[in-house]
Enzyme design. Sequence first.
Site, PDB file in Angstrom:
ATOM      1  N   CYS A 109     -10.957   3.563   0.899  1.00  0.00           N
ATOM      2  CA  CYS A 109      -9.504   3.638   1.081  1.00  0.00           C
ATOM      3  C   CYS A 109      -9.164   2.748   2.259  1.00  0.00           C
ATOM      4  O   CYS A 109      -9.860   2.769   3.286  1.00  0.00           O
ATOM      5  CB  CYS A 109      -9.069   5.081   1.353  1.00  0.00           C
ATOM      6  N   THR A 110      -8.109   1.958   2.132  1.00  0.00           N
ATOM      7  CA  THR A 110      -7.768   1.014   3.196  1.00  0.00           C
ATOM      8  C   THR A 110      -7.470   1.714   4.512  1.00  0.00           C
ATOM      9  O   THR A 110      -7.699   1.160   5.592  1.00  0.00           O
ATOM     10  CB  THR A 110      -6.561   0.159   2.790  1.00  0.00           C
ATOM     11  N   CYS A 148      -4.337  -1.128  -2.138  1.00  0.00           N
ATOM     12  CA  CYS A 148      -4.482   0.319  -2.272  1.00  0.00           C
ATOM     13  C   CYS A 148      -5.445   0.579  -3.427  1.00  0.00           C
ATOM     14  O   CYS A 148      -5.184   0.156  -4.558  1.00  0.00           O
ATOM     15  CB  CYS A 148      -3.124   0.951  -2.560  1.00  0.00           C
ATOM     16  N   TYR A 197      -0.622   8.463  -2.057  1.00  0.00           N
ATOM     17  CA  TYR A 197      -0.829   8.230  -3.480  1.00  0.00           C
ATOM     18  C   TYR A 197      -2.053   8.972  -3.998  1.00  0.00           C
ATOM     19  O   TYR A 197      -2.125   9.320  -5.174  1.00  0.00           O
ATOM     20  CB  TYR A 197      -1.052   6.731  -3.741  1.00  0.00           C
ATOM     21  N   GLY A 198      -3.054   9.156  -3.149  1.00  0.00           N
ATOM     22  CA  GLY A 198      -4.335   9.700  -3.611  1.00  0.00           C
ATOM     23  C   GLY A 198      -4.245  11.087  -4.194  1.00  0.00           C
ATOM     24  O   GLY A 198      -5.131  11.502  -4.931  1.00  0.00           O
ATOM     25  N   ASP A 201       0.869  -1.177   0.000  1.00  0.00           N
ATOM     26  CA  ASP A 201       0.000   0.000   0.000  1.00  0.00           C
ATOM     27  C   ASP A 201       0.906   1.227   0.000  1.00  0.00           C
ATOM     28  O   ASP A 201       2.117   1.125   0.228  1.00  0.00           O
ATOM     29  CB  ASP A 201      -0.911  -0.009   1.234  1.00  0.00           C
TER      30      ASP A 201
END
Length: 289
Positions: free
Chosen positions: A201-202, A78, A46-47, A14
């Site tokens: 989202c994790t 992810c 990352y988002g 992730d």
Amino acid sequence: MTSASPQSPIGVFDSGIGGLSVLRALRAELPNERFVYLADSGNAPYGERGDAYVAARTHAIAEHLQQAHGIKALVVACNTATAAAIHEVRSRYPQLPSVGLEPAIKPAVALSRTGRIGVIATRGTLASAKFGRLLASLGGQAEFVVQPCDGLAYAIERSTEPTADGAASAREVRALCARYIGAMGPFGTEAGAIDTLVLGCTHYVFAEEVLRELVGPGVQLVDTGLPVARHTRRLLEAARQLAPAPAPGPQVQLLTTGEIGPLQAAASRWLGLPASCCGLAAMPLPLAA
């Protein structure tokens, strides 16, 4: 690349520690398996990155996990990385069973009684073509209230630190959750209310207690951990790669490209694992953003 066997580990990665929620579900579903988890915290979140950057990191990590750890399967834990790169990973590594994530809006449709479903996720996930296709495929089956949550994954990442900064981040998590949930409209079980909330989202699984307080006890929270774990089992069964018994040695290795302290704190808090499970990933230098 090392030839994989049933005793080889499963690779999980992730952008940070959020994927530990998926690892927790994988360990429960696959108790005989060994796991190598890589948190790319040095390059998170990352988002809020571009697709090209996220795809490049995904390929670099997939290659590293194969070369350095001889993984037999890869779980991209992810949503953002899945949306940006899972199709390319499967094309580039056809011999490697690969599992990606997507917001669990299909299960949410089956659960909802009011027909109004909330989805919270990173901006990158919600803006992706993959998510757009998923949403379009369910057109007419429910009304979706979609909310990007800028900064929330990063705040959750930092909230694990046993410091004053960690405490401040925990307060920020609560404030951000309140802001984003408040922007989505009424939650509840009455007609016209959102009765199901998808955690897209994790990281958000680790804010579940706060989210539950905000939406109320009648609203169902849906994440992807269990479906991903079950799908991973099916792929390993099909490839005849399930571990028949626990392998000797450590069952879980946790690595990070960032500072090790937050990963150690998260491993202890959320998985009950000792600090000795954690280490630094010997990854190449990150690509420029």
